[in-house]
Design a protein around this motif. Structure first.
Motif, PDB file in Angstrom:
ATOM      1  N   GLU A  97       0.825  -1.204   0.000  1.00 42.45           N
ATOM      2  CA  GLU A  97       0.000   0.000   0.000  1.00 42.45           C
ATOM      3  C   GLU A  97       0.862   1.258   0.000  1.00 42.45           C
ATOM      4  O   GLU A  97       0.420   2.326  -0.432  1.00 42.45           O
ATOM      5  N   THR A  98       2.112   1.141   0.486  1.00 39.30           N
ATOM      6  CA  THR A  98       3.054   2.262   0.420  1.00 39.30           C
ATOM      7  C   THR A  98       3.283   2.685  -1.019  1.00 39.30           C
ATOM      8  O   THR A  98       3.354   3.884  -1.335  1.00 39.30           O
ATOM      9  N   LEU A  99       3.385   1.711  -1.916  1.00 38.41           N
ATOM     10  CA  LEU A  99       3.581   2.007  -3.336  1.00 38.41           C
ATOM     11  C   LEU A  99       2.358   2.718  -3.913  1.00 38.41           C
ATOM     12  O   LEU A  99       2.489   3.661  -4.702  1.00 38.41           O
ATOM     13  N   VAL A 100       1.171   2.286  -3.512  1.00 34.93           N
ATOM     14  CA  VAL A 100      -0.052   2.930  -3.992  1.00 34.93           C
ATOM     15  C   VAL A 100      -0.139   4.363  -3.477  1.00 34.93           C
ATOM     16  O   VAL A 100      -0.489   5.286  -4.226  1.00 34.93           O
ATOM     17  N   ASP A 101       0.183   4.575  -2.211  1.00 35.09           N
ATOM     18  CA  ASP A 101       0.189   5.933  -1.650  1.00 35.09           C
ATOM     19  C   ASP A 101       1.084   6.851  -2.478  1.00 35.09           C
ATOM     20  O   ASP A 101       0.705   7.985  -2.810  1.00 35.09           O
ATOM     21  N   TRP A 102       2.263   6.374  -2.782  1.00 39.63           N
ATOM     22  CA  TRP A 102       3.227   7.170  -3.535  1.00 39.63           C
ATOM     23  C   TRP A 102       2.721   7.415  -4.963  1.00 39.63           C
ATOM     24  O   TRP A 102       2.830   8.529  -5.494  1.00 39.63           O
ATOM     25  N   ALA A 103       2.147   6.386  -5.570  1.00 40.25           N
ATOM     26  CA  ALA A 103       1.613   6.534  -6.924  1.00 40.25           C
ATOM     27  C   ALA A 103       0.538   7.616  -6.974  1.00 40.25           C
ATOM     28  O   ALA A 103       0.544   8.479  -7.865  1.00 40.25           O
ATOM     29  N   LEU A 104      -0.372   7.598  -6.029  1.00 40.20           N
ATOM     30  CA  LEU A 104      -1.437   8.603  -6.001  1.00 40.20           C
ATOM     31  C   LEU A 104      -0.872   9.999  -5.762  1.00 40.20           C
ATOM     32  O   LEU A 104      -1.387  10.993  -6.284  1.00 40.20           O
ATOM     33  N   GLU A 105       0.189  10.067  -4.998  1.00 42.72           N
ATOM     34  CA  GLU A 105       0.824  11.362  -4.721  1.00 42.72           C
ATOM     35  C   GLU A 105       1.418  11.964  -5.991  1.00 42.72           C
ATOM     36  O   GLU A 105       1.212  13.154  -6.281  1.00 42.72           O
ATOM     37  N   VAL A 106       2.156  11.149  -6.770  1.00 43.68           N
ATOM     38  CA  VAL A 106       2.802  11.702  -7.968  1.00 43.68           C
ATOM     39  C   VAL A 106       1.783  12.004  -9.065  1.00 43.68           C
ATOM     40  O   VAL A 106       2.058  12.799  -9.965  1.00 43.68           O
ATOM     41  N   LEU A 107       0.610  11.381  -8.977  1.00 45.15           N
ATOM     42  CA  LEU A 107      -0.441  11.639  -9.972  1.00 45.15           C
ATOM     43  C   LEU A 107      -1.384  12.758  -9.558  1.00 45.15           C
ATOM     44  O   LEU A 107      -2.306  13.106 -10.306  1.00 45.15           O
ATOM     45  N   ASN A 108      -1.157  13.323  -8.402  1.00 44.39           N
ATOM     46  CA  ASN A 108      -2.117  14.251  -7.793  1.00 44.39           C
ATOM     47  C   ASN A 108      -2.481  15.428  -8.694  1.00 44.39           C
ATOM     48  O   ASN A 108      -3.632  15.869  -8.717  1.00 44.39           O
ATOM     49  N   THR A 109      -1.535  15.938  -9.458  1.00 46.41           N
ATOM     50  CA  THR A 109      -1.790  17.127 -10.272  1.00 46.41           C
ATOM     51  C   THR A 109      -1.994  16.792 -11.752  1.00 46.41           C
ATOM     52  O   THR A 109      -2.067  17.691 -12.585  1.00 46.41           O
ATOM     53  N   THR A 110      -2.071  15.503 -12.079  1.00 44.90           N
ATOM     54  CA  THR A 110      -2.218  15.082 -13.481  1.00 44.90           C
ATOM     55  C   THR A 110      -3.659  14.680 -13.758  1.00 44.90           C
ATOM     56  O   THR A 110      -4.196  13.784 -13.096  1.00 44.90           O
ATOM     57  N   GLU A 111      -4.287  15.327 -14.715  1.00 46.08           N
ATOM     58  CA  GLU A 111      -5.645  14.968 -15.096  1.00 46.08           C
ATOM     59  C   GLU A 111      -5.628  13.797 -16.071  1.00 46.08           C
ATOM     60  O   GLU A 111      -4.787  13.722 -16.957  1.00 46.08           O
ATOM     61  N   ARG A 112      -6.556  12.881 -15.900  1.00 43.59           N
ATOM     62  CA  ARG A 112      -6.695  11.712 -16.757  1.00 43.59           C
ATOM     63  C   ARG A 112      -5.350  11.038 -17.022  1.00 43.59           C
ATOM     64  O   ARG A 112      -4.937  10.845 -18.173  1.00 43.59           O
ATOM     65  N   PRO A 113      -4.639  10.668 -15.966  1.00 41.99           N
ATOM     66  CA  PRO A 113      -3.308  10.080 -16.152  1.00 41.99           C
ATOM     67  C   PRO A 113      -3.358   8.698 -16.785  1.00 41.99           C
ATOM     68  O   PRO A 113      -4.342   7.962 -16.647  1.00 41.99           O
ATOM     69  N   HIS A 114      -2.293   8.376 -17.483  1.00 41.46           N
ATOM     70  CA  HIS A 114      -2.112   7.037 -18.034  1.00 41.46           C
ATOM     71  C   HIS A 114      -1.137   6.287 -17.124  1.00 41.46           C
ATOM     72  O   HIS A 114      -0.005   6.737 -16.904  1.00 41.46           O
ATOM     73  N   VAL A 115      -1.589   5.152 -16.612  1.00 42.88           N
ATOM     74  CA  VAL A 115      -0.850   4.391 -15.609  1.00 42.88           C
ATOM     75  C   VAL A 115      -0.731   2.951 -16.063  1.00 42.88           C
ATOM     76  O   VAL A 115      -1.669   2.391 -16.645  1.00 42.88           O
ATOM     77  N   ILE A 116       0.399   2.338 -15.789  1.00 47.96           N
ATOM     78  CA  ILE A 116       0.563   0.918 -16.075  1.00 47.96           C
ATOM     79  C   ILE A 116       1.140   0.223 -14.848  1.00 47.96           C
ATOM     80  O   ILE A 116       2.056   0.737 -14.203  1.00 47.96           O
ATOM     81  N   ASP A 117       0.567  -0.920 -14.511  1.00 44.71           N
ATOM     82  CA  ASP A 117       1.003  -1.758 -13.392  1.00 44.71           C
ATOM     83  C   ASP A 117       1.613  -3.020 -13.978  1.00 44.71           C
ATOM     84  O   ASP A 117       0.921  -3.812 -14.632  1.00 44.71           O
ATOM     85  N   LEU A 118       2.894  -3.218 -13.756  1.00 43.44           N
ATOM     86  CA  LEU A 118       3.607  -4.357 -14.327  1.00 43.44           C
ATOM     87  C   LEU A 118       3.677  -5.503 -13.319  1.00 43.44           C
ATOM     88  O   LEU A 118       4.073  -5.313 -12.175  1.00 43.44           O
ATOM     89  N   GLY A 119       3.321  -6.707 -13.771  1.00 44.01           N
ATOM     90  CA  GLY A 119       3.282  -7.853 -12.882  1.00 44.01           C
ATOM     91  C   GLY A 119       2.112  -7.732 -11.925  1.00 44.01           C
ATOM     92  O   GLY A 119       2.258  -7.881 -10.715  1.00 44.01           O
ATOM     93  N   THR A 120       0.932  -7.519 -12.469  1.00 40.91           N
ATOM     94  CA  THR A 120      -0.222  -7.117 -11.657  1.00 40.91           C
ATOM     95  C   THR A 120      -0.708  -8.177 -10.687  1.00 40.91           C
ATOM     96  O   THR A 120      -1.310  -7.863  -9.663  1.00 40.91           O
ATOM     97  N   GLY A 121      -0.477  -9.465 -10.981  1.00 41.27           N
ATOM     98  CA  GLY A 121      -0.935 -10.516 -10.070  1.00 41.27           C
ATOM     99  C   GLY A 121      -2.436 -10.480  -9.882  1.00 41.27           C
ATOM    100  O   GLY A 121      -3.213 -10.596 -10.830  1.00 41.27           O
ATOM    101  N   SER A 122      -2.877 -10.276  -8.655  1.00 38.66           N
ATOM    102  CA  SER A 122      -4.307 -10.208  -8.341  1.00 38.66           C
ATOM    103  C   SER A 122      -4.960  -8.925  -8.830  1.00 38.66           C
ATOM    104  O   SER A 122      -6.179  -8.781  -8.754  1.00 38.66           O
TER     105      SER A 122
END
Length: 300
Positions: A97-122
Motif C-alpha cells: 500500500e506504500t507504493l499505492v500511496d506514492w503513486a497517487l501522490e505523484v499523480l495528484n496534479t495530473t488529469e486523466r493520467p495514463h498508468v501501467i502496473d507491471l506484474g499485476t498478479g491479483s
C-alpha cells in the motif's frame, strides 16, 4: 462432540495457531467476515454446526502448514478493496500500500493520467489506483494467464475498468500517438495505446534464488517471487525498458527487497532518472524506490 465458538478457538490456539489467525479463519467459515472479531466474542457460546467445525479444523491445519490465510479464505483486503485471491497469485502485502500511496501522490496534479502496473498478479495495485482515480486510464500487465484470470475477475466484481495485457513487463506495450478512449474495453489491444505513461508502477519479483526465506513461501507462485542470483534481474529489465514508455516528467515506482534500495537507486540514476528517492514501509524500511524522467531542459 460439538463445540462452542469459544471452545473451538481455544483448541485452535492450543494447537499452536495465533489467536488472530484462528479468529479470522472461523469468521470465514461462518461467513461473518464483515462483522469482525467482535462477533465471535458476542457469540462465544454458540454451538458450531458440525460441517462448520470440520471446515474450521481443516482450515486451521492448512494454516499450521504455512499456507497464507488469504489463500484459505479466498479473500484479502487491500487499500480498502476486497480482493479474491488464490495460489495462482501472490498474497498482496499491506506494505505494498506504500507504493499505492506514492503513486497517487505523484499523480495528484495530473488529469486523466495514463498508468501501467507491471506484474499485476491479483490486480491489487492497478485496481487500487483506479478506485482512487476514476479518471485514470489504468493498464495491468502480467506474463501469467492464470494471474490475469484472477485480476480480471476482481476488476469485474469491483466494477473497475482496468485494461489487461498478457506479456513480459513492457515488451507487449506499443507506444503510439493514439490515446486510449475512456470507454476502452477491459481486454486491451496492444496497438491502442498512449503516447507515453505518466506512471509505471510495479511490485516485481525481487527475491534472490538462494534466499533462505523461500521455503516459508512454498505456497506462493515461485515465478512471482524470485529474480536471479541477486533478486534484481526483473527490476533491471523494467528500469531499462521504462524510459521509452514514459512521458517527460513521468515516474517509475518500484517495490523491492528490504536491502535493495541502494542498488535500485543506482540502477535508476544510471538509466538517467532524476528525483530518485525511496519510501519506507510500515516497519520503517526503505521498500519502494522510484525516479522521474527528465523534463526537456531538466538537468536533474
Amino acid at each position: 462432540m460439538t463445540r462452542t465458538i469459544s471452545e473451538g478457538l481455544h483448541d485452535a490456539m492450543a494447537s499452536g495457531l495465533p489467536s488472530v489467525d484462528s479468529e479470522l479463519l472461523l469468521l470465514a467459515e461462518t461467513n461473518n467476515q464483515k462483522h469482525g472479531r467482535a462477533w465471535l466474542r458476542a457469540n462465544s457460546e454458540v454451538i458450531l454446526e458440525p460441517s462448520v467445525e470440520d471446515a474450521f479444523l481443516r482450515a486451521c491445519q492448512r494454516r499450521l502448514n504455512g499456507e497464507p490465510i488469504a489463500y484459505i479464505t479466498g479473500q484479502r483486503g487491500f487499500y480498502g478493496l476486497d480482493l479474491q485471491i488464490d495460489s495462482r497469485v501472490l498474497d498482496p502485502r499491506p506494505d505494498t500500500e506504500t507504493l499505492v500511496d506514492w503513486a497517487l501522490e505523484v499523480l495528484n496534479t495530473t488529469e486523466r493520467p495514463h498508468v501501467i502496473d507491471l506484474g499485476t498478479g491479483s490486480g491489487a495495485i492497478a485496481l487500487a489506483i483506479k478506485h482512487e482515480r476514476r479518471d485514470a486510464h489504468v493498464t495491468a500487465v502480467d506474463a501469467s494467464a492464470d494471474a490475469l484470470t484472477v485480476a480480471r475477475a476482481n476488476a469485474e466484481r469491483l466494477q473497475l475498468a482496468v485494461q489487461f495485457v498478457q506479456g513480459s513487463w513492457l515488451t507487449p506495450i506499443q507506444i503510439t500517438l493514439d490515446s486510449v478512449p475512456s470507454s476502452a474495453e477491459t481486454n486491451l489491444r496492444p496497438e491502442a495505446q498512449t503516447s507515453g505513461y505518466d506512471l509505471i508502477a510495479s511490485n516485481p519479483p525481487y527475491v534472490a534464488e538462494n534466499d533462505p526465506h523461500l521455503p516459508a513461501l512454498v505456497h506462493e507462485p515461485i515465478g512471482a517471487l524470485t529474480s536471479g542470483p541477486d533478486g534484481l534481474n526483473d527490476i533491471r529489465l523494467i528500469i531499462s525498458q521504462s524510459p521509452a514508455h514514459l512521458k517527460p516528467g513521468g515516474w517509475l515506482l518500484l517495490e523491492h527487497g528490504y536491502d535493495q534500495a541502494e542498488a535500485v537507486t543506482d540502477l535508476l540514476l544510471a538509466q538517467g532518472f532524476v528525483n530518485v528517492q525511496s519510501r519506507n514501509d510500515l516497519a520503517g524500511i526503505a521498500r519502494c524506490t522510484g525516479g522521474q524522467m527528465p523534463i526537456l531542459g531538466d538537468r536533474g
